[in-house]
Design a protein around this motif. Sequence first.
Motif, PDB file in Angstrom:
ATOM      1  N   LEU A  33      -6.363  -9.193  33.985  1.00 48.03           N
ATOM      2  CA  LEU A  33      -7.465 -10.063  34.382  1.00 48.03           C
ATOM      3  C   LEU A  33      -7.103 -11.541  34.265  1.00 48.03           C
ATOM      4  O   LEU A  33      -7.655 -12.373  34.988  1.00 48.03           O
ATOM      5  N   ARG A  34      -6.204 -11.870  33.356  1.00 45.64           N
ATOM      6  CA  ARG A  34      -5.783 -13.267  33.213  1.00 45.64           C
ATOM      7  C   ARG A  34      -5.064 -13.770  34.469  1.00 45.64           C
ATOM      8  O   ARG A  34      -4.949 -14.974  34.692  1.00 45.64           O
ATOM      9  N   GLN A  35      -4.566 -12.865  35.293  1.00 44.88           N
ATOM     10  CA  GLN A  35      -3.778 -13.244  36.470  1.00 44.88           C
ATOM     11  C   GLN A  35      -4.604 -13.341  37.742  1.00 44.88           C
ATOM     12  O   GLN A  35      -4.111 -13.824  38.765  1.00 44.88           O
ATOM     13  N   ILE A  36      -5.846 -12.894  37.715  1.00 45.35           N
ATOM     14  CA  ILE A  36      -6.634 -12.857  38.942  1.00 45.35           C
ATOM     15  C   ILE A  36      -7.632 -14.013  38.985  1.00 45.35           C
ATOM     16  O   ILE A  36      -8.035 -14.552  37.962  1.00 45.35           O
ATOM     17  N   GLU A  37      -8.007 -14.391  40.200  1.00 45.03           N
ATOM     18  CA  GLU A  37      -8.972 -15.450  40.446  1.00 45.03           C
ATOM     19  C   GLU A  37     -10.089 -14.905  41.326  1.00 45.03           C
ATOM     20  O   GLU A  37      -9.918 -13.924  42.033  1.00 45.03           O
ATOM     21  N   GLY A  38     -11.228 -15.570  41.281  1.00 44.38           N
ATOM     22  CA  GLY A  38     -12.324 -15.164  42.140  1.00 44.38           C
ATOM     23  C   GLY A  38     -13.464 -14.563  41.362  1.00 44.38           C
ATOM     24  O   GLY A  38     -13.737 -14.947  40.223  1.00 44.38           O
ATOM     25  N   ALA A  39     -14.141 -13.601  41.989  1.00 45.19           N
ATOM     26  CA  ALA A  39     -15.333 -12.995  41.406  1.00 45.19           C
ATOM     27  C   ALA A  39     -15.077 -11.527  41.125  1.00 45.19           C
ATOM     28  O   ALA A  39     -14.541 -10.812  41.977  1.00 45.19           O
ATOM     29  N   PHE A  40     -15.462 -11.079  39.943  1.00 44.90           N
ATOM     30  CA  PHE A  40     -15.330  -9.656  39.658  1.00 44.90           C
ATOM     31  C   PHE A  40     -16.291  -9.216  38.566  1.00 44.90           C
ATOM     32  O   PHE A  40     -16.487  -9.883  37.571  1.00 44.90           O
ATOM     33  N   SER A  41     -16.917  -8.089  38.825  1.00 41.25           N
ATOM     34  CA  SER A  41     -17.529  -7.275  37.780  1.00 41.25           C
ATOM     35  C   SER A  41     -16.856  -5.925  37.881  1.00 41.25           C
ATOM     36  O   SER A  41     -16.826  -5.315  38.957  1.00 41.25           O
ATOM     37  N   LEU A  42     -16.296  -5.469  36.775  1.00 38.41           N
ATOM     38  CA  LEU A  42     -15.468  -4.274  36.777  1.00 38.41           C
ATOM     39  C   LEU A  42     -15.979  -3.257  35.776  1.00 38.41           C
ATOM     40  O   LEU A  42     -16.449  -3.617  34.693  1.00 38.41           O
ATOM     41  N   VAL A  43     -15.879  -1.989  36.147  1.00 35.38           N
ATOM     42  CA  VAL A  43     -15.984  -0.910  35.173  1.00 35.38           C
ATOM     43  C   VAL A  43     -14.697  -0.104  35.276  1.00 35.38           C
ATOM     44  O   VAL A  43     -14.206   0.157  36.376  1.00 35.38           O
ATOM     45  N   ALA A  44     -14.135   0.237  34.124  1.00 35.19           N
ATOM     46  CA  ALA A  44     -12.880   0.980  34.087  1.00 35.19           C
ATOM     47  C   ALA A  44     -13.002   2.112  33.075  1.00 35.19           C
ATOM     48  O   ALA A  44     -13.779   2.020  32.111  1.00 35.19           O
ATOM     49  N   LEU A  45     -12.232   3.163  33.307  1.00 32.53           N
ATOM     50  CA  LEU A  45     -12.303   4.354  32.458  1.00 32.53           C
ATOM     51  C   LEU A  45     -10.909   4.811  32.092  1.00 32.53           C
ATOM     52  O   LEU A  45     -10.061   5.038  32.961  1.00 32.53           O
ATOM     53  N   SER A  46     -10.653   4.916  30.773  1.00 32.63           N
ATOM     54  CA  SER A  46      -9.426   5.526  30.281  1.00 32.63           C
ATOM     55  C   SER A  46      -9.805   6.836  29.592  1.00 32.63           C
ATOM     56  O   SER A  46     -10.967   7.241  29.613  1.00 32.63           O
ATOM     57  N   ASN A  47      -8.836   7.491  28.985  1.00 34.23           N
ATOM     58  CA  ASN A  47      -9.158   8.775  28.352  1.00 34.23           C
ATOM     59  C   ASN A  47      -9.927   8.619  27.044  1.00 34.23           C
ATOM     60  O   ASN A  47     -10.416   9.609  26.500  1.00 34.23           O
ATOM     61  N   LYS A  48     -10.091   7.380  26.579  1.00 33.48           N
ATOM     62  CA  LYS A  48     -10.831   7.160  25.332  1.00 33.48           C
ATOM     63  C   LYS A  48     -11.876   6.060  25.412  1.00 33.48           C
ATOM     64  O   LYS A  48     -12.651   5.894  24.469  1.00 33.48           O
ATOM     65  N   LYS A  49     -11.929   5.334  26.521  1.00 37.50           N
ATOM     66  CA  LYS A  49     -12.789   4.157  26.556  1.00 37.50           C
ATOM     67  C   LYS A  49     -13.427   3.960  27.929  1.00 37.50           C
ATOM     68  O   LYS A  49     -12.836   4.282  28.966  1.00 37.50           O
ATOM     69  N   LEU A  50     -14.637   3.390  27.899  1.00 40.72           N
ATOM     70  CA  LEU A  50     -15.284   2.825  29.078  1.00 40.72           C
ATOM     71  C   LEU A  50     -15.254   1.311  28.893  1.00 40.72           C
ATOM     72  O   LEU A  50     -15.670   0.806  27.844  1.00 40.72           O
ATOM     73  N   ILE A  51     -14.752   0.600  29.888  1.00 39.11           N
ATOM     74  CA  ILE A  51     -14.570  -0.842  29.784  1.00 39.11           C
ATOM     75  C   ILE A  51     -15.367  -1.536  30.878  1.00 39.11           C
ATOM     76  O   ILE A  51     -15.363  -1.104  32.038  1.00 39.11           O
ATOM     77  N   GLY A  52     -16.050  -2.600  30.523  1.00 39.46           N
ATOM     78  CA  GLY A  52     -16.731  -3.447  31.500  1.00 39.46           C
ATOM     79  C   GLY A  52     -16.229  -4.867  31.390  1.00 39.46           C
ATOM     80  O   GLY A  52     -15.901  -5.331  30.292  1.00 39.46           O
ATOM     81  N   ALA A  53     -16.147  -5.569  32.512  1.00 39.02           N
ATOM     82  CA  ALA A  53     -15.659  -6.952  32.492  1.00 39.02           C
ATOM     83  C   ALA A  53     -16.357  -7.757  33.558  1.00 39.02           C
ATOM     84  O   ALA A  53     -16.670  -7.254  34.639  1.00 39.02           O
ATOM     85  N   ARG A  54     -16.574  -9.034  33.239  1.00 42.22           N
ATOM     86  CA  ARG A  54     -17.211  -9.951  34.162  1.00 42.22           C
ATOM     87  C   ARG A  54     -16.392 -11.230  34.248  1.00 42.22           C
ATOM     88  O   ARG A  54     -15.866 -11.705  33.234  1.00 42.22           O
ATOM     89  N   ASP A  55     -16.261 -11.792  35.448  1.00 39.18           N
ATOM     90  CA  ASP A  55     -15.398 -12.960  35.640  1.00 39.18           C
ATOM     91  C   ASP A  55     -15.895 -14.156  34.818  1.00 39.18           C
ATOM     92  O   ASP A  55     -17.054 -14.201  34.400  1.00 39.18           O
ATOM     93  N   PRO A  56     -15.024 -15.125  34.565  1.00 42.33           N
ATOM     94  CA  PRO A  56     -15.358 -16.235  33.661  1.00 42.33           C
ATOM     95  C   PRO A  56     -16.574 -17.056  34.068  1.00 42.33           C
ATOM     96  O   PRO A  56     -17.171 -17.717  33.217  1.00 42.33           O
ATOM     97  N   LEU A  57     -16.950 -17.029  35.347  1.00 47.74           N
ATOM     98  CA  LEU A  57     -18.140 -17.755  35.793  1.00 47.74           C
ATOM     99  C   LEU A  57     -19.362 -16.846  35.930  1.00 47.74           C
ATOM    100  O   LEU A  57     -20.466 -17.328  36.181  1.00 47.74           O
ATOM    101  N   GLY A  58     -19.156 -15.553  35.805  1.00 47.84           N
ATOM    102  CA  GLY A  58     -20.279 -14.630  35.941  1.00 47.84           C
ATOM    103  C   GLY A  58     -20.847 -14.596  37.346  1.00 47.84           C
ATOM    104  O   GLY A  58     -22.062 -14.450  37.524  1.00 47.84           O
ATOM    105  N   ILE A  59     -20.000 -14.727  38.348  1.00 46.41           N
ATOM    106  CA  ILE A  59     -20.475 -14.788  39.735  1.00 46.41           C
ATOM    107  C   ILE A  59     -21.150 -13.480  40.133  1.00 46.41           C
ATOM    108  O   ILE A  59     -22.246 -13.462  40.690  1.00 46.41           O
ATOM    109  N   ARG A  60     -20.503 -12.374  39.854  1.00 39.68           N
ATOM    110  CA  ARG A  60     -21.077 -11.064  40.186  1.00 39.68           C
ATOM    111  C   ARG A  60     -21.768 -10.496  38.947  1.00 39.68           C
ATOM    112  O   ARG A  60     -21.318 -10.705  37.813  1.00 39.68           O
ATOM    113  N   PRO A  61     -22.863  -9.754  39.130  1.00 41.32           N
ATOM    114  CA  PRO A  61     -23.668  -9.310  37.987  1.00 41.32           C
ATOM    115  C   PRO A  61     -23.147  -8.035  37.328  1.00 41.32           C
ATOM    116  O   PRO A  61     -22.457  -7.225  37.942  1.00 41.32           O
ATOM    117  N   LEU A  62     -23.489  -7.862  36.049  1.00 44.80           N
ATOM    118  CA  LEU A  62     -23.198  -6.635  35.304  1.00 44.80           C
ATOM    119  C   LEU A  62     -24.113  -6.596  34.088  1.00 44.80           C
ATOM    120  O   LEU A  62     -24.248  -7.598  33.375  1.00 44.80           O
TER     121      LEU A  62
END
Length: 492
Positions: free
Chosen positions: A175-204
């Motif tokens: 995420l440190r390498q990307i620019e723009g707008a993002f709200s993300l949900v990600a799934l690993s075998n042990k975790k659910l991860i949510g992330a929102r871009d530094p400006l909060g452009i997209r909602p979560l």
Amino acid sequence: MGDFEHYAVMTETDDPEADRLHEECGVFGIYGHPDAAAITALGLHALQHRGQEAAGIVSFDGQRFNSERRLGLVSEHFSRASTIERLPGQSVIGHVRYSTTGETILRNVQPLFSELSSGGFAVAHNGNLTNGMTLRRELINEGAIFQSTSDTEVILHLVAKSRRNRVVERFIEALRQIEGAFSLVALSNKKLIGARDPLGIRPLVLGELDGHYILASETCALDIIGARFVRDIENGEIVVISDEGIESLRPFPKKPMRPCIFEYIYFARPDSIVHGRSVYEVRKAFGAQLARETQIDADVIVPVPDSGVPAAIGFAQESGIPFELGIIRNHYIGRTFIQPTQSVRELGVRLKHSANRAVIAGKRIVLIDDSIVRGTTSVKIVRMMREAGAREVHFRISSPPITHPDYYGIDTPDREKLLAATHSIEEMRAYIGCDSLAFLSIDGLYRALGEPGRDPQRPQFTDHCFTGDYPTNLTDVSGETKTQLSLLAEAG
């Protein structure tokens, strides 16, 4: 999420929907619930307005990841018990998609999944990366093989490339390498991860159901399953949900929040709460402010359904002019009904909207809509009103003129196809064929949101479509386009 393919935009006679703004995606995730896949399907159904072209769900059952991705509506595939049964597990993420560029093909449908050195990893994305094409080229030059044209896959490759030990650390490094707008949900075998871009452009937002945490694009997805709203995920925040509970990480430098103002104008469902504000009440406030700014002597207020309804109610209440449903929308005509013959294509607006002649005939009407993009649909609606016997047709828009394209996850045409970018208000009025045309001012937009007005030095929303004030780097935009945007912003 965005795509990297490009194709010709439909004209208004090809598809009336081409003259509307479209959000690209909605995301949903739940951790540890025994009915996780079924709940996710319901949540995606509530988010269907954010994307109607494809839907997907990925689950983890403790042993393996399971994926179902389909073209079409959520109800067409994920309302079947047989489909839900193929998604066992108590941790699930889901996605609904509207494609802005490139054809809608299965390989672009999210969530995207890959087997990494640390195990399986799935990700779903709402937004658009403004350096996605640049990163994609770099990754391909380094030997990466892409399976889709989605910028979301760039995130997946960056996670895979990281040499960090923990999956969360790898995710943060990506995420440190990307620019723009993002709200993300990600799934690993042990975790659910949510992330929102530094400006909060997209909602979560974060919710809770029966002691299990949920991530979703809007609160309406929580309401449909009876979940409790906990809080908004903050700008620049990453939340990690696991058997140990929930952890909040803030790996980015602190910045003032600038959420997308179009969530209030058009994208969010009216029954959602966005950053503590009722979307429905805000849209009514837009209409009321519009009535104060653009007073008109008329007989009836008519919304362009469904987007103009709340603003029209606010306009009618403020002006004292009666509100009537002068246009009836047919909710059962989809895009697939439009046939490839010129005579039928030209009926596109009438297939979706019909004039209520009893309300229109002989009246001075005020049409209320949320925005004008190309203006082609507005032309047809005004013509429809006149053919139904309207004596005068006045158009009022509950947002400022759209003069700049979007690069953060809204499907807008190039600048030369935006009517307000190439025409004055009077020229727009003449093109549309109405008796008068007026827009809500940018300061009025902010006042309706409870702010004193727009402070150019510290704007509180991402409002570049009206102002040309892009809040992030636009790495993928050509130098010529950047120069044009800069000059337009200075001129505006």
